[in-house]
Design an enzyme around this catalytic site. Sequence first.
Site: not given
Ligand code: HPA
Length: 273
Positions: A31, A62, A84, A86-87, A114, A212-213, A236, A248
């Site tokens: 990302s 993406h 991903h 989750y997709e 990220a 998540m990857s 974050n 996001h």
């Molecule tokens: N959690 C999960 N996936 C993420 C996060 C998060 O805080 N930040 C960026 N991808």
Amino acid sequence: MSVLKQIQESEQYITQQLNASKPTIGLILGSGLGILAEEIENPVTISYSEIPHFPQSTVSGHKGQLVVGKLQGKQVVAMQGRFHYYEGYDMQHVTFPVRVMKQLGVEKLLVTNAAGGINESFDPGDLMIIQDHINNMGDNPLIGKNIDELGPRFPDMSEAYDRELRKLAEAAAADLNLSVRKGVYVGNTGPTYETASEVKMLRTLGGDAVGMSTVPEVIVANHAGIDVLGISCISNMAAGILDQPLSHDEVIETTEKVRQQFIQLVKQIIQTM
Ligand code: HPA
């Protein structure tokens, strides 16, 4: 058609588009970090939609293409956009490009993402060299009949992130006077961000960052005998650490803020790889 045949057909299509030598270094750009692919010289760009058997990318931010060319004097293949879990892709589709990279001749893989900071000493914008991961996805891309041509039934994961490459990354950061973090990446499925309690749990379990990857791709790279280096951009602080909701937009904003540093670091790493 067998998976093996699919991998070969994908690789053959890509190879036909190339006018230079084949890449030996693979990059998976997460990302907000796909911008690095724009630094590749004499790029050959191949949209995922053209490549036989390749899945398609859907998430915003993406791009969905392979970029092959020279970066810091090395022939690389970069995934601008990844798939991903989750997709809705299954683990085999998420990791298919890694299989194709191996077939192309890739020996080393640099994976970026990220991630939310679990370690409270981290700050948004930090870059973290991944030391190890925790697969918290409740799935594994190697479940099913093992294809012995691709790798062993029970692959060793005791050094999933190559020690030499981690050292090299640290040295590259030092050369640039860039302070980097080191830590354990937890792979969750998403697409929800974590609850505050889940983040607390992941911290207790030894996680420093959560995303998540990455975990599926790294498992398959290890199965295939590819050396892996992973770098997270702490976009974050994970849920419950700061008194604010996660978004996001924040993830994209932070990765954009530090992308010059990130690009510098990755380029320095590739130069010495
Ligand atoms: N959690 C999960 N996936 C993420 C996060 C998060 O805080 N930040 C960026 N991808």
